[in-house]
Design a protein around this motif. Structure first.
Motif, mmCIF file in Angstrom:
data_model
loop_
_atom_site.group_PDB
_atom_site.id
_atom_site.type_symbol
_atom_site.label_atom_id
_atom_site.label_comp_id
_atom_site.label_asym_id
_atom_site.label_seq_id
_atom_site.Cartn_x
_atom_site.Cartn_y
_atom_site.Cartn_z
ATOM 1 N N LYS A 180 0.855 -1.186 0.000
ATOM 2 C CA LYS A 180 0.000 0.000 0.000
ATOM 3 C C LYS A 180 0.892 1.238 0.000
ATOM 4 O O LYS A 180 1.793 1.350 0.817
ATOM 5 C CB LYS A 180 -0.859 -0.017 1.266
ATOM 6 C CG LYS A 180 -2.199 0.621 1.120
ATOM 7 C CD LYS A 180 -2.954 0.554 2.434
ATOM 8 C CE LYS A 180 -4.139 -0.360 2.300
ATOM 9 N NZ LYS A 180 -5.042 -0.248 3.452
ATOM 10 N N THR A 209 1.265 5.726 -1.361
ATOM 11 C CA THR A 209 0.710 6.942 -1.960
ATOM 12 C C THR A 209 1.419 7.201 -3.286
ATOM 13 O O THR A 209 2.485 6.642 -3.568
ATOM 14 C CB THR A 209 0.927 8.162 -1.046
ATOM 15 O OG1 THR A 209 2.344 8.402 -0.938
ATOM 16 C CG2 THR A 209 0.310 7.948 0.333
ATOM 17 N N ARG A 229 -7.816 2.097 -5.349
ATOM 18 C CA ARG A 229 -7.512 3.401 -4.771
ATOM 19 C C ARG A 229 -8.412 3.595 -3.563
ATOM 20 O O ARG A 229 -9.614 3.407 -3.627
ATOM 21 C CB ARG A 229 -7.746 4.505 -5.798
ATOM 22 C CG ARG A 229 -7.466 5.890 -5.271
ATOM 23 C CD ARG A 229 -7.689 6.968 -6.328
ATOM 24 N NE ARG A 229 -8.852 6.696 -7.131
ATOM 25 C CZ ARG A 229 -8.867 6.751 -8.464
ATOM 26 N NH1 ARG A 229 -7.792 7.066 -9.133
ATOM 27 N NH2 ARG A 229 -9.966 6.485 -9.138
ATOM 28 N N GLU A 230 -7.790 3.973 -2.451
ATOM 29 C CA GLU A 230 -8.515 4.192 -1.203
ATOM 30 C C GLU A 230 -8.249 5.621 -0.753
ATOM 31 O O GLU A 230 -7.090 6.026 -0.615
ATOM 32 C CB GLU A 230 -7.999 3.191 -0.169
ATOM 33 C CG GLU A 230 -8.605 3.290 1.187
ATOM 34 C CD GLU A 230 -7.920 2.295 2.138
ATOM 35 O OE1 GLU A 230 -7.681 2.686 3.298
ATOM 36 O OE2 GLU A 230 -7.618 1.162 1.719
ATOM 37 N N LYS A 231 -9.310 6.391 -0.546
ATOM 38 C CA LYS A 231 -9.156 7.775 -0.077
ATOM 39 C C LYS A 231 -8.924 7.769 1.418
ATOM 40 O O LYS A 231 -9.622 7.121 2.165
ATOM 41 C CB LYS A 231 -10.404 8.595 -0.393
ATOM 42 C CG LYS A 231 -10.526 9.036 -1.829
ATOM 43 C CD LYS A 231 -9.512 10.064 -2.180
ATOM 44 C CE LYS A 231 -10.127 11.421 -2.373
ATOM 45 N NZ LYS A 231 -9.140 12.423 -2.733
ATOM 46 N N LEU A 232 -7.917 8.512 1.837
ATOM 47 C CA LEU A 232 -7.603 8.662 3.241
ATOM 48 C C LEU A 232 -7.399 10.160 3.471
ATOM 49 O O LEU A 232 -6.284 10.669 3.383
ATOM 50 C CB LEU A 232 -6.341 7.864 3.590
ATOM 51 C CG LEU A 232 -6.061 7.630 5.055
ATOM 52 C CD1 LEU A 232 -7.151 6.772 5.690
ATOM 53 C CD2 LEU A 232 -4.722 6.944 5.231
ATOM 54 N N GLY A 233 -8.516 10.859 3.702
ATOM 55 C CA GLY A 233 -8.454 12.316 3.788
ATOM 56 C C GLY A 233 -8.051 12.871 2.443
ATOM 57 O O GLY A 233 -8.620 12.496 1.424
ATOM 58 N N CYS A 287 -4.554 9.622 -1.437
ATOM 59 C CA CYS A 287 -5.036 8.383 -2.053
ATOM 60 C C CYS A 287 -3.983 7.317 -1.817
ATOM 61 O O CYS A 287 -2.802 7.538 -2.061
ATOM 62 C CB CYS A 287 -5.233 8.560 -3.556
ATOM 63 S SG CYS A 287 -6.638 9.576 -4.002
ATOM 64 N N LEU A 288 -4.428 6.190 -1.299
ATOM 65 C CA LEU A 288 -3.541 5.041 -1.136
ATOM 66 C C LEU A 288 -3.836 4.064 -2.265
ATOM 67 O O LEU A 288 -4.995 3.777 -2.567
ATOM 68 C CB LEU A 288 -3.773 4.359 0.208
ATOM 69 C CG LEU A 288 -3.287 5.099 1.434
ATOM 70 C CD1 LEU A 288 -3.701 4.340 2.696
ATOM 71 C CD2 LEU A 288 -1.780 5.264 1.402
ATOM 72 N N LYS A 335 -3.216 0.240 -3.795
ATOM 73 C CA LYS A 335 -2.891 -1.107 -3.343
ATOM 74 C C LYS A 335 -3.158 -2.090 -4.478
ATOM 75 O O LYS A 335 -4.223 -2.051 -5.090
ATOM 76 C CB LYS A 335 -3.754 -1.467 -2.134
ATOM 77 C CG LYS A 335 -3.511 -2.853 -1.604
ATOM 78 C CD LYS A 335 -4.441 -3.162 -0.457
ATOM 79 C CE LYS A 335 -4.263 -4.603 -0.014
ATOM 80 N NZ LYS A 335 -5.243 -4.998 0.976
#
Length: 123
Positions: free
Chosen positions: A21, A23, A57-61, A64-65, A67
């Motif tokens: 994972k 950025t 793609r995972e939003k974290l605030g 984007c992460l 994986k």
């Protein structure tokens, strides 16, 4: 999965598999001076790879992460199969001839190839 990866996307995807994972900034920094890519170029490639189905793609605030969602072994295997069916017309002999002529095979590689051939003779 979507379309095949481009040569540049392979560079990015290999880093994603290596890191797990990460950025866009982490991938950009890992590429470093090896390539003169702008940060936005790396971000665009990551987003394209997401659309192709190889990354999630995972939003974290505000971040984007990215994986990998497909195993490296599977993607490599699919790419090799595609190459053989498209370029080699499903024939292995020309590939092995090219490898043997274009680089010096050591004894271990030759023995490994002989073993593979012997294993498949019985099938």
């Amino acid at each position: 999965m979507g379309r095949e990866l481009s040569k540049a996307e392979w560079v990015v995807m290999n880093l994603c598999w290596e890191k797990g994972k990460s950025t866009a900034r982490q991938i950009y920094e890992a590429i470093g001076a090896d390539r003169e890519w702008e940060y936005q170029t790396v971000k665009t490639m990551l987003d394209r790879i997401v659309k192709k189905g190889y990354l999630k793609r995972e939003k974290l605030g505000p971040l984007c992460l990215y994986k990998p969602c497909v195993r490296q072994k599977r993607v490599v295997s699919d790419a090799i199969d595609s190459f053989f069916s498209t370029v080699m017309d499903d024939g292995l002999a020309p590939l092995f001839a090219h490898l043997a002529e274009s680089r010096k095979l050591d004894k271990e590689e030759i023995e490994s190839l002989k073993k593979l051939i012997d294993e498949h003779k019985g099938e």
